[in-house]
Design a protein around this motif. Structure first.
Motif, PDB file in Angstrom:
ATOM      1  N   SER A 181       0.805  -1.225   0.000  1.00 56.82           N
ATOM      2  CA  SER A 181       0.000   0.000   0.000  1.00 56.82           C
ATOM      3  C   SER A 181       0.837   1.273   0.000  1.00 56.82           C
ATOM      4  CB  SER A 181      -0.922   0.009   1.229  1.00 56.82           C
ATOM      5  OG  SER A 181      -0.149  -0.021   2.426  1.00 56.82           O
ATOM      6  N   PHE A 182       2.139   1.161  -0.134  1.00 56.47           N
ATOM      7  CA  PHE A 182       3.011   2.333  -0.001  1.00 56.47           C
ATOM      8  C   PHE A 182       2.713   3.395  -1.057  1.00 56.47           C
ATOM      9  CE2 PHE A 182       6.947   4.668  -0.922  1.00 56.47           C
ATOM     10  CZ  PHE A 182       7.193   5.197   0.346  1.00 56.47           C
ATOM     11  N   ILE A 183       2.593   2.988  -2.325  1.00 57.97           N
ATOM     12  CA  ILE A 183       2.363   3.954  -3.409  1.00 57.97           C
ATOM     13  C   ILE A 183       1.014   4.637  -3.231  1.00 57.97           C
ATOM     14  CG2 ILE A 183       2.126   4.266  -5.893  1.00 57.97           C
ATOM     15  CD1 ILE A 183       4.959   3.659  -4.979  1.00 57.97           C
ATOM     16  N   LEU A 184      -0.019   3.836  -2.927  1.00 60.84           N
ATOM     17  CA  LEU A 184      -1.343   4.428  -2.712  1.00 60.84           C
ATOM     18  C   LEU A 184      -1.322   5.409  -1.543  1.00 60.84           C
ATOM     19  CD1 LEU A 184      -3.873   1.493  -3.249  1.00 60.84           C
ATOM     20  CD2 LEU A 184      -3.582   3.535  -4.657  1.00 60.84           C
ATOM     21  N   SER A 185      -0.653   5.040  -0.474  1.00 54.57           N
ATOM     22  CA  SER A 185      -0.570   5.917   0.702  1.00 54.57           C
ATOM     23  C   SER A 185       0.165   7.203   0.366  1.00 54.57           C
ATOM     24  CB  SER A 185       0.146   5.191   1.845  1.00 54.57           C
ATOM     25  OG  SER A 185      -0.574   4.055   2.253  1.00 54.57           O
ATOM     26  N   LEU A 186       1.203   7.092  -0.464  1.00 55.60           N
ATOM     27  CA  LEU A 186       1.978   8.263  -0.864  1.00 55.60           C
ATOM     28  C   LEU A 186       1.119   9.240  -1.674  1.00 55.60           C
ATOM     29  CD1 LEU A 186       4.965   8.876  -0.253  1.00 55.60           C
ATOM     30  CD2 LEU A 186       5.510   8.116  -2.583  1.00 55.60           C
ATOM     31  N   ILE A 187       0.172   8.689  -2.442  1.00 56.45           N
ATOM     32  CA  ILE A 187      -0.714   9.526  -3.248  1.00 56.45           C
ATOM     33  C   ILE A 187      -1.838  10.119  -2.398  1.00 56.45           C
ATOM     34  CG2 ILE A 187      -2.404   9.509  -5.139  1.00 56.45           C
ATOM     35  CD1 ILE A 187      -0.664   7.306  -6.445  1.00 56.45           C
ATOM     36  N   TYR A 188      -2.464   9.261  -1.578  1.00 60.80           N
ATOM     37  CA  TYR A 188      -3.677   9.684  -0.870  1.00 60.80           C
ATOM     38  C   TYR A 188      -3.396  10.506   0.386  1.00 60.80           C
ATOM     39  CZ  TYR A 188      -6.650   6.882  -3.872  1.00 60.80           C
ATOM     40  OH  TYR A 188      -7.325   6.381  -4.953  1.00 60.80           O
ATOM     41  N   PHE A 189      -2.224  10.356   0.981  1.00 60.53           N
ATOM     42  CA  PHE A 189      -1.934  11.128   2.193  1.00 60.53           C
ATOM     43  C   PHE A 189      -2.073  12.633   1.978  1.00 60.53           C
ATOM     44  CE2 PHE A 189       1.555  13.619   4.148  1.00 60.53           C
ATOM     45  CZ  PHE A 189       0.927  13.862   5.368  1.00 60.53           C
ATOM     46  N   PRO A 190      -1.369  13.222   0.975  1.00 63.34           N
ATOM     47  CA  PRO A 190      -1.508  14.678   0.808  1.00 63.34           C
ATOM     48  C   PRO A 190      -2.908  15.100   0.399  1.00 63.34           C
ATOM     49  CG  PRO A 190      -0.222  13.735  -0.988  1.00 63.34           C
ATOM     50  CD  PRO A 190      -0.399  12.651   0.015  1.00 63.34           C
ATOM     51  N   LEU A 191      -3.599  14.284  -0.427  1.00 62.85           N
ATOM     52  CA  LEU A 191      -4.941  14.639  -0.865  1.00 62.85           C
ATOM     53  C   LEU A 191      -5.901  14.737   0.311  1.00 62.85           C
ATOM     54  CD1 LEU A 191      -5.300  12.478  -4.108  1.00 62.85           C
ATOM     55  CD2 LEU A 191      -5.094  14.955  -3.975  1.00 62.85           C
ATOM     56  N   PHE A 192      -5.923  13.692   1.144  1.00 62.45           N
ATOM     57  CA  PHE A 192      -6.842  13.687   2.286  1.00 62.45           C
ATOM     58  C   PHE A 192      -6.420  14.707   3.337  1.00 62.45           C
ATOM     59  CE2 PHE A 192      -8.112   9.616   0.507  1.00 62.45           C
ATOM     60  CZ  PHE A 192      -9.477   9.597   0.775  1.00 62.45           C
ATOM     61  N   PHE A 193      -5.117  14.814   3.574  1.00 63.86           N
ATOM     62  CA  PHE A 193      -4.643  15.700   4.650  1.00 63.86           C
ATOM     63  C   PHE A 193      -4.865  17.172   4.286  1.00 63.86           C
ATOM     64  CE2 PHE A 193      -1.680  17.966   7.364  1.00 63.86           C
ATOM     65  CZ  PHE A 193      -1.838  17.301   8.575  1.00 63.86           C
ATOM     66  N   VAL A 194      -4.499  17.575   3.065  1.00 67.41           N
ATOM     67  CA  VAL A 194      -4.643  18.974   2.662  1.00 67.41           C
ATOM     68  C   VAL A 194      -6.117  19.357   2.546  1.00 67.41           C
ATOM     69  CG1 VAL A 194      -4.214  20.625   0.800  1.00 67.41           C
ATOM     70  CG2 VAL A 194      -2.407  19.071   1.520  1.00 67.41           C
ATOM     71  N   THR A 195      -6.930  18.469   1.945  1.00 68.69           N
ATOM     72  CA  THR A 195      -8.364  18.755   1.844  1.00 68.69           C
ATOM     73  C   THR A 195      -8.988  18.871   3.220  1.00 68.69           C
ATOM     74  OG1 THR A 195      -8.465  17.508  -0.236  1.00 68.69           O
ATOM     75  CG2 THR A 195     -10.555  18.016   0.836  1.00 68.69           C
ATOM     76  N   GLY A 196      -8.652  17.923   4.098  1.00 72.72           N
ATOM     77  CA  GLY A 196      -9.199  17.940   5.447  1.00 72.72           C
ATOM     78  C   GLY A 196      -8.784  19.164   6.231  1.00 72.72           C
TER      79      GLY A 196
END
Length: 272
Positions: free
Chosen positions: A40-55
């Motif tokens: 899940s490393f690549i997916l986490s690398l993509i989704y972390f900034p998206l969810f964190f910045v949006t949130g």
């Protein structure tokens, strides 16, 4: 006049709750990165900034709205005399260069722009705005926009309160709130979005969310336009083919009020 303060408090809570949930999901993806799970490393690398910045953006906007609603006055006003457009072409297009662009425009099929709405950024927050634009989900983020006509004259300030649901507001040049939007499910499961001035339903979009086809009516049920969301005009496919937005086919083309155009801009920003 509807209690704008109560509506904004409700919107503030929704933004704080939604932002908090997205932040938690972002932290979950960050933990996955730190503890390196190969699957899940690549997916986490993509989704972390998206969810964190949006949130983070939603949470901060929600807290600001909460403070504004609880501790400051919110000036309101009954809509006064508004600008009208003498004559619109039969077919027009309202869209953005891309979903992360902070400017939308209302164009004729030759590319001439009749109105624009630019996202508002305070100079101190410009770096954060750039990050938010590229590392957030446009559909759920909040924002404020300045709507101007073809002569670059100020018409309204637009506010979109984001989250998994959204609400729009407009302010006049004096900063007073004059209208807001409300959404509900109508007869036969149709989607209805209303533009309400004071206690009067001024404009209403009604149609099918999945087909993206809507009728735009006034308070008397008169149809002013047909909206085709996601459609590409065949006569201007090269110009608008890569510009997310919708076709506007006017039934009433003369003396179109600026409040109606403001409503269309809010619909675009609220329905990426």
């Amino acid at each position: 006049m509807t209690d704008i303060r109560a509506l904004m408090l409700k919107d503030a809570r929704r933004q704080v709750v939604t932002g908090g949930l997205l932040l938690l999901m972002g932290i979950f993806f960050l933990i996955s990165i730190l503890f390196y799970q190969e699957a899940s490393f690549i997916l986490s690398l993509i989704y972390f900034p998206l969810f964190f910045v949006t949130g983070a953006g939603l949470f901060v906007n929600g807290m600001n709205d909460f403070k504004k609603s609880r501790y400051t006055s919110i000036p309101t006003a009954v809509s006064g005399v508004e600008t009208t457009y003498p004559l619109f072409p039969k077919r027009m297009y309202l869209g953005q260069q891309d979903l992360r662009d902070d400017q939308a425009g209302l164009y004729d099929m030759n590319g001439e722009r009749y109105a624009r709405a630019d996202e508002e950024h305070h100079w101190k927050h410009k770096p954060a705005a750039v990050v938010s634009r590229w590392l957030s989900f446009p559909a759920v983020k909040s924002g404020s926009f300045i709507y101007k006509d073809e002569h670059h004259a100020f018409q309204y300030r637009l506010e979109k309160k984001g989250g998994f649901k959204w609400r729009g507001y407009i302010q006049n040049e004096e900063g007073r709130y004059t209208a807001y939007t409300k959404e509900w499910k109508g007869a036969g499961g149709k989607r209805s979005i209303a533009f309400i001035e004071g206690n009067v339903l001024r404009w209403q979009l009604e149609g099918d969310r999945y087909l993206g086809q809507y009728q735009l009516k006034d308070e008397n049920g008169r149809v002013w336009a047909e909206i085709k969301q996601g459609a590409i005009p065949t006569e201007a496919a090269e110009r608008f083919g890569n510009m997310p937005g919708f076709i506007v086919e006017w039934s009433v083309r003369e003396q179109v009020p600026s409040s109606l155009v403001a409503f269309l801009f809010l619909f675009q920003y609220g329905n990426y």
